[in-house]
Design a protein around this motif. Structure first.
Motif, PDB file in Angstrom:
ATOM      1  N   ILE A  67      17.737  42.691 -12.466  1.00 55.41           N
ATOM      2  CA  ILE A  67      16.325  42.518 -12.145  1.00 55.41           C
ATOM      3  C   ILE A  67      16.025  41.035 -11.961  1.00 55.41           C
ATOM      4  O   ILE A  67      16.566  40.192 -12.682  1.00 55.41           O
ATOM      5  CB  ILE A  67      15.428  43.126 -13.257  1.00 55.41           C
ATOM      6  N   ASN A  68      15.240  40.715 -10.950  1.00 61.77           N
ATOM      7  CA  ASN A  68      14.704  39.361 -10.782  1.00 61.77           C
ATOM      8  C   ASN A  68      13.325  39.360 -11.423  1.00 61.77           C
ATOM      9  O   ASN A  68      12.327  39.680 -10.783  1.00 61.77           O
ATOM     10  CB  ASN A  68      14.630  38.988  -9.306  1.00 61.77           C
ATOM     11  N   TRP A  69      13.295  38.995 -12.696  1.00 58.74           N
ATOM     12  CA  TRP A  69      12.098  39.225 -13.512  1.00 58.74           C
ATOM     13  C   TRP A  69      11.140  38.043 -13.470  1.00 58.74           C
ATOM     14  O   TRP A  69      11.539  36.875 -13.568  1.00 58.74           O
ATOM     15  CB  TRP A  69      12.501  39.477 -14.966  1.00 58.74           C
ATOM     16  N   THR A 129       6.265  41.251 -13.164  1.00 53.28           N
ATOM     17  CA  THR A 129       7.115  42.416 -12.929  1.00 53.28           C
ATOM     18  C   THR A 129       6.868  43.475 -13.995  1.00 53.28           C
ATOM     19  O   THR A 129       7.011  43.202 -15.190  1.00 53.28           O
ATOM     20  CB  THR A 129       8.603  42.014 -12.934  1.00 53.28           C
ATOM     21  N   THR A 130       6.500  44.675 -13.577  1.00 48.56           N
ATOM     22  CA  THR A 130       6.214  45.747 -14.543  1.00 48.56           C
ATOM     23  C   THR A 130       6.873  47.064 -14.154  1.00 48.56           C
ATOM     24  O   THR A 130       6.512  48.117 -14.671  1.00 48.56           O
ATOM     25  CB  THR A 130       4.698  45.974 -14.666  1.00 48.56           C
ATOM     26  N   ALA A 177       8.656  47.674 -17.604  1.00 46.67           N
ATOM     27  CA  ALA A 177       7.429  48.312 -18.088  1.00 46.67           C
ATOM     28  C   ALA A 177       7.352  48.276 -19.612  1.00 46.67           C
ATOM     29  O   ALA A 177       6.279  48.507 -20.185  1.00 46.67           O
ATOM     30  CB  ALA A 177       7.357  49.754 -17.593  1.00 46.67           C
ATOM     31  N   TYR A 178       8.476  47.989 -20.274  1.00 46.00           N
ATOM     32  CA  TYR A 178       8.517  47.980 -21.736  1.00 46.00           C
ATOM     33  C   TYR A 178       8.196  46.582 -22.266  1.00 46.00           C
ATOM     34  O   TYR A 178       8.787  45.580 -21.837  1.00 46.00           O
ATOM     35  CB  TYR A 178       9.902  48.397 -22.237  1.00 46.00           C
ATOM     36  N   ASP A 179       7.283  46.499 -23.238  1.00 46.87           N
ATOM     37  CA  ASP A 179       6.898  45.217 -23.826  1.00 46.87           C
ATOM     38  C   ASP A 179       8.094  44.496 -24.437  1.00 46.87           C
ATOM     39  O   ASP A 179       8.221  43.279 -24.314  1.00 46.87           O
ATOM     40  CB  ASP A 179       5.825  45.430 -24.906  1.00 46.87           C
ATOM     41  N   SER A 180       8.956  45.246 -25.139  1.00 47.88           N
ATOM     42  CA  SER A 180      10.088  44.607 -25.820  1.00 47.88           C
ATOM     43  C   SER A 180      11.047  43.975 -24.820  1.00 47.88           C
ATOM     44  O   SER A 180      11.614  42.907 -25.086  1.00 47.88           O
ATOM     45  CB  SER A 180      10.829  45.629 -26.689  1.00 47.88           C
ATOM     46  N   ARG A 238      10.161  42.801 -21.778  1.00 45.93           N
ATOM     47  CA  ARG A 238       9.499  41.635 -21.213  1.00 45.93           C
ATOM     48  C   ARG A 238       9.561  40.446 -22.181  1.00 45.93           C
ATOM     49  O   ARG A 238       9.762  39.305 -21.775  1.00 45.93           O
ATOM     50  CB  ARG A 238       8.044  41.966 -20.860  1.00 45.93           C
ATOM     51  N   GLN A 239       9.393  40.736 -23.483  1.00 44.47           N
ATOM     52  CA  GLN A 239       9.458  39.654 -24.468  1.00 44.47           C
ATOM     53  C   GLN A 239      10.866  39.080 -24.535  1.00 44.47           C
ATOM     54  O   GLN A 239      11.057  37.855 -24.573  1.00 44.47           O
ATOM     55  CB  GLN A 239       9.038  40.172 -25.838  1.00 44.47           C
TER      56      GLN A 239
END
Length: 612
Positions: free
Chosen positions: A407-409, A413-414, A419-422, A424-425
């Protein structure tokens, strides 16, 4: 596998519930010789008092979280340290009260005992019930009554410290005067239909100038190139075998969810006395007010009184009348848990029944997902061992059920795993060369990631965003033209000018306050209005249009308004309570500074060990 995240002095009339609860949690197993954790001044700090305080804190945390909290989780939040600090403060005040000679007599202790429902029988206070309740928690009458006596003495001490604080009426009136001050305004919208000439298109030079003046609008955010391996329940649940018996058992456990009687959508408006409730109902029946007016008079909103959908039994003695009422009808007053209340019935919800056959697919999916989560939990140790051995994301995908992805985050990007908070953190905090760790997803899944590279924020080349630049310039030019047109019209508006004479559609807003929401106005509308002088006219930017507003009248807060009267009292009470608390906290801190405290940490650790 990383551990899954599982999804304050009290009044003596509830102490029995706490004591009974202690009988089943965190009170057993300690040596009978260990009764004390130490001392505060001349007061003993008992093991039982610490257990009680700690249990109380854990229950409060569980209620706040909406689920049972284990001692280990509570300890991670520092609840054990907070409980000990609370107990030390309590015993400090007990010691101070004793030093000052403050005490409560037997009559006061007895009166407090008689207020505890579990100690009362048909004829009032029942000593056998009292003794039995204490025996269940390992206490005797002397210990319990000394606790009450000390709590009453603490109350005397607190009253002596803060009892002379006067009501801060000036503060309350000043705050109310600011919040409830009123304005009458007239306003109108000016949009592109008022323009007398078309907005010209942007030249190349205009576009280039806009692009250079607004680089943030055309800058790509930092991009983090990430490779990850993940496993979520949805990837496995189709392979899970779910017995029909398990589905039927879950259906029966939730039968109230699948078989529901007829219900009603209901609102409940509570009054402090039956007289006031009856008076409100009479005004409503006479057509003097609406139900919404009554809600506002109580300083509430409709969301505050909404009971949602309820069954007849949920409404107590009001149930029959509410269920017999037509939609929109108001009945009552009836005595409710919080006092006399009026009930408005808003809609009828027919009885519903979902059969086992109808519910089975969803229940099967839920049970399969639970089973898949168990499989993932069971495989977590293997995955952790692989990571510890240096396995890459690609290795995990090859040797386990985990799936590989890239993924190119960016923070925007969701999609997918983002889509998961953990995730993304973890993606935001990752650095190149990090040792990958197994992390949890909110649905019971797991993942690990590797940061392959970071592309810093980059301004996109003009040629690639020229169309966006042209559109942004055109939008800004159109808004500038609208603002300019509104400023041409505004000088023609005098205090008595009718907006219609200028082809403006007038909106009149009488008695607006700083808290009034007016749909269609910009966020700073109220702030601007309350800065204006009488008769002043202003033009406000409202993103894609302009607002012309005239201030027609300034009026102070209405002292007769019921909401203002209640608000004034609330401000005064809050100010007095806050000041009293600050004074008492300062006093308690000073007392603690001069009181000797001796706590045996080994004893505290031993008590904590019994909670595990």
């Amino acid at each position: 596998m990383a551990e899954k995240k599982n999804k304050k002095y009290g009044a003596w009339f509830v102490v029995v519930l706490i004591l009974i609860g202690l009988a089943g949690f965190g009170t057993g197993g300690l040596s009978g010789n260990m009764r004390s954790l130490g001392s505060v001044g001349e007061k003993d700090v008992s093991v039982f008092a610490y257990q009680s305080t700690l249990n109380d804190r854990i229950r409060a945390l569980s209620a706040q979280a909406g689920q049972a909290i284990s001692f280990q989780q509570a300890q991670a939040f520092g609840i054990d340290r907070l409980a000990l600090s609370q107990l030390i403060l309590t015993r400090t005040l007990d010691n101070e009260a004793t030093q000052l000679g403050l005490s409560a007599g037997d009559e006061n202790v007895l009166a407090r005992l008689q207020q505890i429902p579990d100690f009362n029988g048909a004829g009032g206070f029942n000593r056998e019930s009292y003794r039995f309740a204490l025996e269940r928690t390992g206490q005797n009458e002397t210990q319990f009554e000394n606790g009450i006596r000390e709590e009453l003495a603490r109350g005397l001490l607190q009253d002596a410290v803060v009892g002379g604080i006067p009501s801060n009426d000036v503060y309350a009136q000043t705050l109310l005067s600011y919040i409830a001050e009123r304005r009458d305004v007239t306003w109108a919208v000016v949009d592109q239909e008022f323009l007398t000439a078309p907005v010209p298109g942007a030249t190349e030079a205009d576009q280039q100038a806009y692009y250079e003046a607004n680089p943030d609008e055309f800058t790509l955010p930092e991009t983090r190139d990430i490779t990850y391996a993940w496993l979520k329940p949805a990837m496995l649940q189709d392979d899970m075998d779910v017995p029909d018996a398990a589905i039927e058992q879950l259906y029966q456990e939730r039968i109230n969810q699948f078989v529901q009687p007829e219900r009603r959508l209901v609102e409940r408006l509570v009054y402090i006395s039956n007289e006031r409730a009856e008076e409100a109902k009479a005004r409503l029946d006479a057509g003097e007010v609406t139900f919404e007016d009554l809600v506002v008079e109580r300083g509430l909103g409709l969301a505050d009184i909404d009971l949602g959908d309820v069954a007849q039994d949920d409404l107590g003695n009001a149930g029959e009348a509410v269920f017999a009422a037509a939609p929109g009808a108001v009945v009552g007053p009836f005595n409710a848990d919080l006092g006399p209340a009026l009930f408005r019935m808003n809609a009828i919800l027919a009885a519903q029944e979902t059969t086992l056959e109808e519910a089975a697919p969803d229940l099967r999916e839920e049970l399969a997902a639970d089973a898949a989560r168990e499989v993932i939990n069971g495989n977590a140790d293997q995955i952790i061992d692989l990571l510890a051995g240096g396995a890459s994301m690609e290795d995990l995908a090859e040797r386990t059920d985990m799936e590989l992805g890239t993924i190119n985050w960016t923070p925007e990007t969701t999609d997918g795993i983002a889509a998961y908070d953990s995730f993304r953190q973890a993606a935001a905090n990752a650095t190149e060369g990090d040792f990958p760790e197994l992390e949890n997803l909110s649905d019971g899944g797991v993942f690990a990631l590797r940061l392959d590279g970071v592309t810093p924020p980059t301004v996109q080349p003009f040629d690639e965003v020229q169309e966006d630049v042209m559109a942004a310039w055109q939008e800004q030019a159109r808004q500038d033209a609208i603002i300019a047109r509104a400023e041409e019209i505004a000088p023609d508006i005098a205090p008595l000018t009718a907006f219609g004479t200028l082809d403006l559609t007038a909106n009149e807003e009488p008695d607006m306050t700083r808290r009034t929401f007016i749909e269609g106005t910009p966020p700073d509308f109220n702030e601007q209005v309350f800065e204006m002088n009488m008769g002043e006219v202003r033009v406000l930017d409202a993103e894609d249009r302009a607002i012309i507003v005239r201030l027609d009248n300034i009026a102070p807060a209405d002292p007769e308004d019921e909401t203002n009267v209640a608000q004034l009292q609330a401000f005064a009470d809050d100010a007095a309570a806050g000041l009293a608390q600050d004074i008492f906290d300062a006093y308690a801190d000073a007392v603690q500074q001069r009181t000797d405290v001796s706590i045996n940490q080994a004893a505290v650790n031993a008590v904590n060990a019994q909670f595990r």
